[in-house]
Design an enzyme around this catalytic site. Structure first.
Site, short mmCIF file in Angstrom:
data_model
loop_
_atom_site.label_atom_id
_atom_site.label_comp_id
_atom_site.label_asym_id
_atom_site.label_seq_id
_atom_site.Cartn_x
_atom_site.Cartn_y
_atom_site.Cartn_z
N CYS A 1 0.86 -1.18 0.00
CA CYS A 1 0.00 0.00 0.00
C CYS A 1 0.90 1.23 0.00
O CYS A 1 2.09 1.12 -0.30
CB CYS A 1 -0.99 -0.01 1.17
SG CYS A 1 -0.28 0.23 2.82
N CYS B 1 -1.49 0.94 7.34
CA CYS B 1 -2.92 0.64 7.47
C CYS B 1 -3.31 -0.62 6.71
O CYS B 1 -3.47 -1.68 7.29
CB CYS B 1 -3.77 1.82 6.99
SG CYS B 1 -3.63 3.32 7.98
N ARG B 2 -3.45 -0.51 5.40
CA ARG B 2 -4.02 -1.61 4.60
C ARG B 2 -3.09 -2.81 4.48
O ARG B 2 -3.51 -3.95 4.73
CB ARG B 2 -4.39 -1.10 3.21
CG ARG B 2 -5.48 -0.05 3.23
CD ARG B 2 -5.72 0.57 1.88
NE ARG B 2 -4.57 1.39 1.50
CZ ARG B 2 -4.43 1.97 0.32
NH1 ARG B 2 -5.36 1.83 -0.61
NH2 ARG B 2 -3.37 2.72 0.05
N SER B 3 -1.86 -2.60 4.05
CA SER B 3 -1.00 -3.77 3.81
C SER B 3 -0.60 -4.50 5.09
O SER B 3 -0.59 -5.74 5.09
CB SER B 3 0.22 -3.41 2.94
OG SER B 3 0.99 -2.40 3.52
N ASP C 1 -8.41 3.62 1.60
CA ASP C 1 -7.36 3.80 2.59
C ASP C 1 -7.94 4.41 3.86
O ASP C 1 -8.34 5.57 3.88
CB ASP C 1 -6.27 4.72 2.02
CG ASP C 1 -5.03 4.76 2.88
OD1 ASP C 1 -5.09 4.37 4.07
OD2 ASP C 1 -3.97 5.20 2.36
N ASN D 1 2.35 1.64 4.30
CA ASN D 1 2.58 0.39 5.03
C ASN D 1 2.27 0.50 6.52
O ASN D 1 2.94 -0.08 7.35
CB ASN D 1 4.00 -0.12 4.80
CG ASN D 1 4.23 -1.57 5.25
OD1 ASN D 1 5.29 -1.90 5.75
ND2 ASN D 1 3.26 -2.43 5.08
#
Length: 155
Positions: free
Chosen positions: A8, A13-15, A125, A11
């Site tokens: 993402c 939040c999402r990933s 995000d 690095n």
């Protein structure tokens, strides 16, 4: 051994959430010893930091460990080291594809490609939307699709 890298922007939040969720699901399926999972960001703003507070709180609430996950930036070598490089949005896809032209071949996929029948084209995000639950719901479903793909490879 199959290897998966989630990517993402920062690095945090999402990933890292996807990394933790996939590790959890692989463990539940008895596949954790056959798959390595990591995450990275296209930017370097948060290198060395743990996941965002919202990510940590949600994962804790779900009983999913994020132990040992620290932000890092994607490296050209990652594109040859990982079997799957899975991005969260079109910006990440463009950045990784540009890096791929320099670094070599990999399987670059969009995370939403692992969700059947979804209106989403990207993973929102939560750093900007504040909706960590929406992101988690998408990641959980996509990770189940990733597990199905991996199961076909390792059997």
């Amino acid at each position: 051994m199959v290897s998966v890298l989630f990517v993402c922007l920062g690095n945090i939040c999402r990933s890292p959430m996807a990394e933790a969720v996939l590790r959890h699901q692989l463990k539940e399926e008895g596949l954790n010893d056959q798959v390595t999972v990591d995450s990275a960001g296209t930017g370097d703003w948060h290198v060395g930091q743990p996941p965002h507070r919202g990510t940590r709180e949600l994962l804790t609430e779900k009983g999913i460990s994020y132990e040992g996950i620290l932000a890092r930036q994607i490296r050209p070598k990652d594109l040859s080291d990982f079997d799957y490089v899975i991005v969260m949005d079109e910006s990440n896809y463009s950045d990784v594809r540009a890096l791929e032209r320099v670094a070599g071949k990999s399987r670059v996929n969009r995370l939403v490609d692992f969700i059947s029948d979804t209106p989403y084209t990207e993973v929102p995000d939560p750093y900007f939307t504040g909706d960590f639950n929406e992101t988690y719901t998408l990641l959980e479903e996509a990770c189940r699709g990733i597990v199905r793909s991996i199961r076909r490879e390792v059997q």
